[in-house]
Design a protein around this motif. Structure first.
Motif, mmCIF file in Angstrom:
data_model
loop_
_atom_site.group_PDB
_atom_site.id
_atom_site.type_symbol
_atom_site.label_atom_id
_atom_site.label_comp_id
_atom_site.label_asym_id
_atom_site.label_seq_id
_atom_site.Cartn_x
_atom_site.Cartn_y
_atom_site.Cartn_z
ATOM 1 N N SER B 2 0.835 -1.201 0.000
ATOM 2 C CA SER B 2 0.000 0.000 0.000
ATOM 3 C C SER B 2 0.869 1.250 0.000
ATOM 4 C CB SER B 2 -0.928 0.002 1.214
ATOM 5 O OG SER B 2 -0.197 -0.281 2.378
ATOM 6 N N ALA B 29 -0.415 4.733 -7.395
ATOM 7 C CA ALA B 29 -0.803 3.352 -7.067
ATOM 8 C C ALA B 29 -1.353 2.623 -8.286
ATOM 9 C CB ALA B 29 -1.852 3.370 -5.957
ATOM 10 N N GLN B 34 -1.322 -0.856 -6.441
ATOM 11 C CA GLN B 34 -1.257 -0.837 -4.984
ATOM 12 C C GLN B 34 -2.518 -0.209 -4.405
ATOM 13 O OE1 GLN B 34 2.767 -0.202 -3.155
ATOM 14 N NE2 GLN B 34 3.093 0.904 -5.059
ATOM 15 N N SER B 87 4.440 -0.779 4.300
ATOM 16 C CA SER B 87 4.572 0.084 3.124
ATOM 17 C C SER B 87 5.971 0.702 3.054
ATOM 18 C CB SER B 87 3.528 1.200 3.220
ATOM 19 O OG SER B 87 3.753 2.146 2.212
#
Lengths: 246, 318
Positions: B2, B29, B34, B87
């Motif tokens: 993430s 992302a 992600q 992360s």
């Protein structure tokens, strides 16, 4: 109060910005360098004012090569007691902060002052990093600060407003407009600066977390389109239908 | 994996600068498949906006010790979430709150950082981000070499993109220790758009001759839905409050529209506004250096031109 002021060397505000070596480095040819204005006008001058009213000392620290010495001497001319230069390239904020923090930890300071950002890399990074590395509170964008004994009252800019806070020394702050007024070094200061100590130390940290790959100049601005002063309504028309911005 | 994005709130509403940071995280992302996890300290009123800007989840940190702005503790809270999520990329806005928190977080995470990004990360050869340098006079492409990375996003510089995410909320309690800063007073500006976040700005300088002449500037700003600003001499003479001073020593802004009335355009002023998307200059002196940086110009007397502009915008709005 024992105060450390971090100063950066930057091109003069009016300097021409050009790059060389296939746009990988800043072309310093013909460029005049100054102390970063926020470091000088706000951080250094406020530190000197505190020293003058309450006693103590003001040390300036810079990270860079010997070519920075004349700029550091200017800080001594304005009134700093002594100077330290960490002899390494200042190209990565965390590296710079680590080198300053290692020195500051060893010497022990009540307060560390930085400017809010430098006018060359516009990072706003080193002050907060020093605070975190030394486990001290960080007060960013301070526009006023007063200190009585060990307690400081500081006004800082936050998003959408201002805050007044209290904090005990030791702490780190970054200085913004309002902290102090610029000072011009006088002849006595300039003479005294020649003999004040400027100690050169080797870097304690040699890790770099970032790397500047290259630079670009912004695309040239097109010609200004003039609207007749007799008919300014045309401007509103253009902003709506051409620029599509209102 | 993430991407973590920190969001600031005011009265439970997420700040515009923070929503832009969410959008930056979401667009980053997208290319790496992600999840976007937003973090707030305290409650957020509505998830709709966060979802629209691309957040998949929101973690609301509840901590008794953060009842005021405590950058050291907020950085610690973000780091705890970063560890929980495993992360290695954290996004914040390069607004005043982000500038206070991000450097501390960078030490906590041992992360290389680029502040004031104006473009999405380029992953073609490592992780490279573009940012403005030399006070708007150039750009630098900077590679982050470390595994953990932080990027702060320059307000009003990222193209928005609409997402249709539903943001799920979780509350997390984190013990962060005692704050070392005691906030004793807060002066939050009124409901007007704060200058650094404004998309349109009407600014005036010494050419207006005195503070009593600002009504037409305020009228034009009001009709355009713009914030007002001023040049340094005007703030120094106390014609206008200091927080309106834009330029190198004051606030640097990058609105979509910057209208400069009676400002000659000294290099220090330009350093604070040169990244505005469209610049309009109104000045009696056709040699004023500001015209060189302008997209549109009117050579004329502000006292005649500006009231006509106000009327024209009124008609447009009607």
């Amino acid at each position: 109060m024992k105060i450390l002021v971090c100063i950066s060397k930057v091109p003069d505000t009016t300097a021409k910005i050009a790059f060389k070596d296939n746009n990988t480095s800043y072309d310093t040819n013909g460029v005049q360098f100054i102390i970063n204005p926020y470091d000088e006008w706000y951080a250094l001058v406020r530190a000197l004012e505190i020293k003058e009213s309450q006693g103590g000392s003001v040390t300036v620290i810079n990270v860079g090569g010997a070519e920075n010495d004349p700029t550091i001497r200017k800080a001594l001319a304005i009134g700093a007691d002594d100077a330290v230069r960490v002899n390494t390239l200042a190209s990565d904020a965390l590296n710079t902060a680590q080198n300053i923090a290692d020195y500051a930890k060893k010497e022990g300071f009540d307060m560390v002052f930085c400017g809010k950002e430098t006018i060359d890399y516009n990072g706003s990074q080193v002050g907060g990093m020093i605070a975190a590395l030394m486990d001290m509170p960080y007060i960013s964008y301070a526009s006023k600060m007063n200190i009585v004994e060990s307690k400081a009252t500081i006004e800082r800019d936050i998003q959408g407003g201002k805050e007044v806070l209290e904090v005990e020394v030791p702490f780190v702050l970054s200085a913004a407009k309002g902290m102090a007024e610029a000072r011009i070094p006088n002849m006595r200061g300039i003479m005294a600066a020649r003999t004040k100590p400027l100690n050169v130390i080797e870097p304690s940290n040699t890790d770099y977390m970032t790397e500047i790959v290259g630079y670009e100049l912004p695309p040239a601005k097109g010609e200004c389109r003039f609207v007749d002063a007799e008919n300014p309504e045309e401007l509103i028309e253009l902003l709506r239908n051409e620029a599509k911005i209102i | 994996m993430s991407i973590i994005v920190y969001v600031s709130t005011k009265g439970g509403d997420v700040l515009k600068s923070s929503l832009e940071a969410v959008s930056y995280a979401a667009q980053t992302a997208e290319t790496s498949n992600q999840e976007v996890v937003a973090i707030s300290v305290g409650k957020v009123n509505s998830m709709d906006e966060l979802g629209k800007y691309g957040a998949n989840r929101l973690i609301q940190v509840q901590s008794s010790s953060i009842s005021s702005f405590q950058p050291n503790l907020i950085a610690k809270a973000i780091h705890e979430i970063v560890k929980m999520e495993g992360s290695n990329l954290c996004i914040l806005s390069h607004d005043l709150n982000g500038k206070a928190i991000a450097p501390i977080l960078s030490v906590e995470m041992n992360a290389g950082m680029v502040t004031g990004a104006v473009g999405l990360p380029d992953n073609s050869d490592g992780f490279m981000v573009r940012k403005g340098v030399f006070s708007g006079k150039a750009f630098a492409n900077i590679k982050i070499l470390s595994e953990n990375k932080i990027v702060t996003v320059m307000p009003n510089s990222i193209e928005k993109k609409e997402f249709k995410n539903t943001t799920n909320v979780e509350d997390v309690d984190i013990e962060l220790g005692t704050p070392r800063i005691t906030v004793i007073d807060q002066k939050i500006a009124s409901t007007d758009v704060p200058l650094p976040e404004a998309e349109k700005v009407v600014s005036a300088g010494r050419g207006l001759k005195g503070p009593e002449n600002w009504q037409m500037v305020e009228d034009l700003a009001k009709e355009l839905g713009a914030a007002t600003a001023c040049s340094r001499p005007v703030a120094d003479m106390d014609w206008r409050p200091h927080h309106e001073h834009v330029g190198q020593t004051g606030v640097a802004i990058r609105p979509n529209l910057y209208i400069a009335i009676g400002i000659s355009g000294a290099i220090q002023h330009l350093a604070g506004v040169n990244q505005s998307k469209v610049i309009v200059v109104i000045n009696t002196d056709k040699e004023a250096p500001f015209f060189k940086s302008a997209d549109y110009g009117i050579v004329g007397d502000a006292f005649e031109v500006v009231p006509k502009l106000v009327e024209a915008v009124k008609r447009l709005n009607a």
